[in-house]
Scaffold this motif. Sequence first.
Motif, PDB file in Angstrom:
ATOM      1  N   ARG A 125       0.841  -1.193   0.000  1.00 39.74           N
ATOM      2  CA  ARG A 125       0.000   0.000   0.000  1.00 39.74           C
ATOM      3  C   ARG A 125       0.887   1.259   0.000  1.00 39.74           C
ATOM      4  O   ARG A 125       1.694   1.457   0.920  1.00 39.74           O
ATOM      5  N   THR A 126       0.690   2.117  -1.000  1.00 37.56           N
ATOM      6  CA  THR A 126       1.544   3.288  -1.212  1.00 37.56           C
ATOM      7  C   THR A 126       0.676   4.529  -1.322  1.00 37.56           C
ATOM      8  O   THR A 126      -0.204   4.614  -2.192  1.00 37.56           O
ATOM      9  N   LEU A 127       0.911   5.487  -0.444  1.00 39.05           N
ATOM     10  CA  LEU A 127       0.131   6.725  -0.417  1.00 39.05           C
ATOM     11  C   LEU A 127       0.942   7.841  -1.070  1.00 39.05           C
ATOM     12  O   LEU A 127       2.102   8.068  -0.717  1.00 39.05           O
ATOM     13  N   LEU A 128       0.321   8.558  -2.013  1.00 43.99           N
ATOM     14  CA  LEU A 128       0.953   9.647  -2.746  1.00 43.99           C
ATOM     15  C   LEU A 128       0.390  10.978  -2.244  1.00 43.99           C
ATOM     16  O   LEU A 128      -0.827  11.176  -2.211  1.00 43.99           O
ATOM     17  N   LEU A 129       1.292  11.898  -1.875  1.00 41.58           N
ATOM     18  CA  LEU A 129       0.898  13.179  -1.305  1.00 41.58           C
ATOM     19  C   LEU A 129       1.492  14.313  -2.137  1.00 41.58           C
ATOM     20  O   LEU A 129       2.715  14.428  -2.261  1.00 41.58           O
ATOM     21  N   HIS A 130       0.629  15.151  -2.697  1.00 39.25           N
ATOM     22  CA  HIS A 130       1.093  16.231  -3.573  1.00 39.25           C
ATOM     23  C   HIS A 130       1.489  17.468  -2.777  1.00 39.25           C
ATOM     24  O   HIS A 130       1.131  17.638  -1.614  1.00 39.25           O
ATOM     25  N   GLY A 131       2.209  18.359  -3.444  1.00 39.00           N
ATOM     26  CA  GLY A 131       2.713  19.560  -2.807  1.00 39.00           C
ATOM     27  C   GLY A 131       1.756  20.736  -2.866  1.00 39.00           C
ATOM     28  O   GLY A 131       0.622  20.642  -3.361  1.00 39.00           O
ATOM     29  N   LEU A 132       2.232  21.874  -2.396  1.00 40.66           N
ATOM     30  CA  LEU A 132       1.444  23.092  -2.309  1.00 40.66           C
ATOM     31  C   LEU A 132       1.124  23.628  -3.710  1.00 40.66           C
ATOM     32  O   LEU A 132       2.015  23.774  -4.543  1.00 40.66           O
ATOM     33  N   GLY A 133      -0.160  23.918  -3.936  1.00 41.23           N
ATOM     34  CA  GLY A 133      -0.580  24.446  -5.226  1.00 41.23           C
ATOM     35  C   GLY A 133      -0.625  23.424  -6.332  1.00 41.23           C
ATOM     36  O   GLY A 133      -0.783  23.780  -7.504  1.00 41.23           O
ATOM     37  N   SER A 134      -0.505  22.155  -6.011  1.00 44.74           N
ATOM     38  CA  SER A 134      -0.536  21.083  -6.997  1.00 44.74           C
ATOM     39  C   SER A 134      -1.858  20.328  -6.858  1.00 44.74           C
ATOM     40  O   SER A 134      -2.849  20.881  -6.373  1.00 44.74           O
ATOM     41  N   SER A 135      -1.889  19.070  -7.278  1.00 46.06           N
ATOM     42  CA  SER A 135      -3.090  18.254  -7.139  1.00 46.06           C
ATOM     43  C   SER A 135      -2.692  16.792  -7.277  1.00 46.06           C
ATOM     44  O   SER A 135      -1.550  16.474  -7.639  1.00 46.06           O
ATOM     45  N   ARG A 136      -3.639  15.900  -7.037  1.00 44.11           N
ATOM     46  CA  ARG A 136      -3.350  14.474  -7.171  1.00 44.11           C
ATOM     47  C   ARG A 136      -2.996  14.107  -8.611  1.00 44.11           C
ATOM     48  O   ARG A 136      -2.342  13.099  -8.854  1.00 44.11           O
ATOM     49  N   GLY A 137      -3.396  14.948  -9.562  1.00 43.07           N
ATOM     50  CA  GLY A 137      -3.087  14.679 -10.960  1.00 43.07           C
ATOM     51  C   GLY A 137      -1.608  14.717 -11.279  1.00 43.07           C
ATOM     52  O   GLY A 137      -1.186  14.196 -12.314  1.00 43.07           O
ATOM     53  N   ILE A 138      -0.789  15.318 -10.403  1.00 43.01           N
ATOM     54  CA  ILE A 138       0.643  15.385 -10.666  1.00 43.01           C
ATOM     55  C   ILE A 138       1.271  13.997 -10.661  1.00 43.01           C
ATOM     56  O   ILE A 138       2.362  13.786 -11.196  1.00 43.01           O
ATOM     57  N   TRP A 139       0.571  13.010 -10.090  1.00 46.27           N
ATOM     58  CA  TRP A 139       1.091  11.639 -10.018  1.00 46.27           C
ATOM     59  C   TRP A 139       0.666  10.778 -11.202  1.00 46.27           C
ATOM     60  O   TRP A 139       1.055   9.610 -11.272  1.00 46.27           O
ATOM     61  N   ASP A 140      -0.135  11.303 -12.123  1.00 48.26           N
ATOM     62  CA  ASP A 140      -0.728  10.462 -13.180  1.00 48.26           C
ATOM     63  C   ASP A 140       0.330   9.711 -13.985  1.00 48.26           C
ATOM     64  O   ASP A 140       0.170   8.508 -14.263  1.00 48.26           O
ATOM     65  N   ARG A 141       1.382  10.369 -14.400  1.00 49.60           N
ATOM     66  CA  ARG A 141       2.387   9.713 -15.234  1.00 49.60           C
ATOM     67  C   ARG A 141       3.127   8.631 -14.457  1.00 49.60           C
ATOM     68  O   ARG A 141       3.459   7.574 -15.005  1.00 49.60           O
ATOM     69  N   PHE A 142       3.402   8.902 -13.194  1.00 49.01           N
ATOM     70  CA  PHE A 142       4.028   7.874 -12.366  1.00 49.01           C
ATOM     71  C   PHE A 142       3.093   6.692 -12.173  1.00 49.01           C
ATOM     72  O   PHE A 142       3.508   5.524 -12.272  1.00 49.01           O
TER      73      PHE A 142
END
Length: 276
Positions: free
Chosen positions: A2-19
């Motif tokens: 189980r791996t939780l992805l946490l985005h930065g300030l002013g970003s969104s969960r979409g920043i992880w899409d390519r990964f």
Amino acid sequence: MRTLLLHGLGSSRGIWDRFESRAPDWLELWDAELPWASAGDGGWSHRSDPTGPLARALAGVDGGADLVVAHSFAANTLLELLGRAGAAETGPEQIRPAMAPAAPPRSAAVPLPRAVVLVSPFYRSAADDFDWAAIDFYLNHFHRILEEGIRVSAPAGLPAEIRVAMGERVRERIGPYGWMRFFEAYLRTPFLPVADLALPLLVVAGDGDFAARPGDGRALADAAPDGRYALLPDCGHFAMAEHPDRFAALVADFARPLSPLHAAPEPILDTHLERT
């Protein structure tokens, strides 16, 4: 795993899409839309302690997160949360950062991960590393970090003037309080009990990151008992979007020893993880 992805300030969960599209199947990916997302309302920043949303995100992973991958401001907030968990075990008067806000009472312990990956964290090892020039840079060039996030995630061909306008709009959404929460977290990094982190830690930096200096990422990894460091060439502040294949390989190679043997395939790439 189980791996939780946490985005930065002013970003969104979409920043992880390519990964996410390149991550191995044995990583069970979870992500969270945090209140400091680009479309957030800024109310989160009116409270001095930003760790609450991360604690709730950790608690929301069924069975608990084995691995947390946190970017930028979320990486710093996660470090503070881990430091407080260590303080609960060894005595808060011994390792609580001098500048840390008082932790709110918790009805239950936050479920902590077994390992963490910090992507482009902000870190300085000594208080003297901060000067007026640093404040000037992060105040007056803050929009450039936001624009870079838009550049690496937007469709190709987005005109530069549109990107600039979008970055300025996100900056306005974050507001002065949001910027203060970011810079306060940065200022507290020399006092974080990194040497007491009792879990594997990987710091991923880009050699062209003008926001979070690559050398500071190395210093953070050096300070952790089980710290590792990876520097990506031709990369800025958003490694997961700029070089998703290489980033996926780094995360997979780092997480593989924590996974069941039958679920761990051969490395995707020769990633040359550096043990600092």
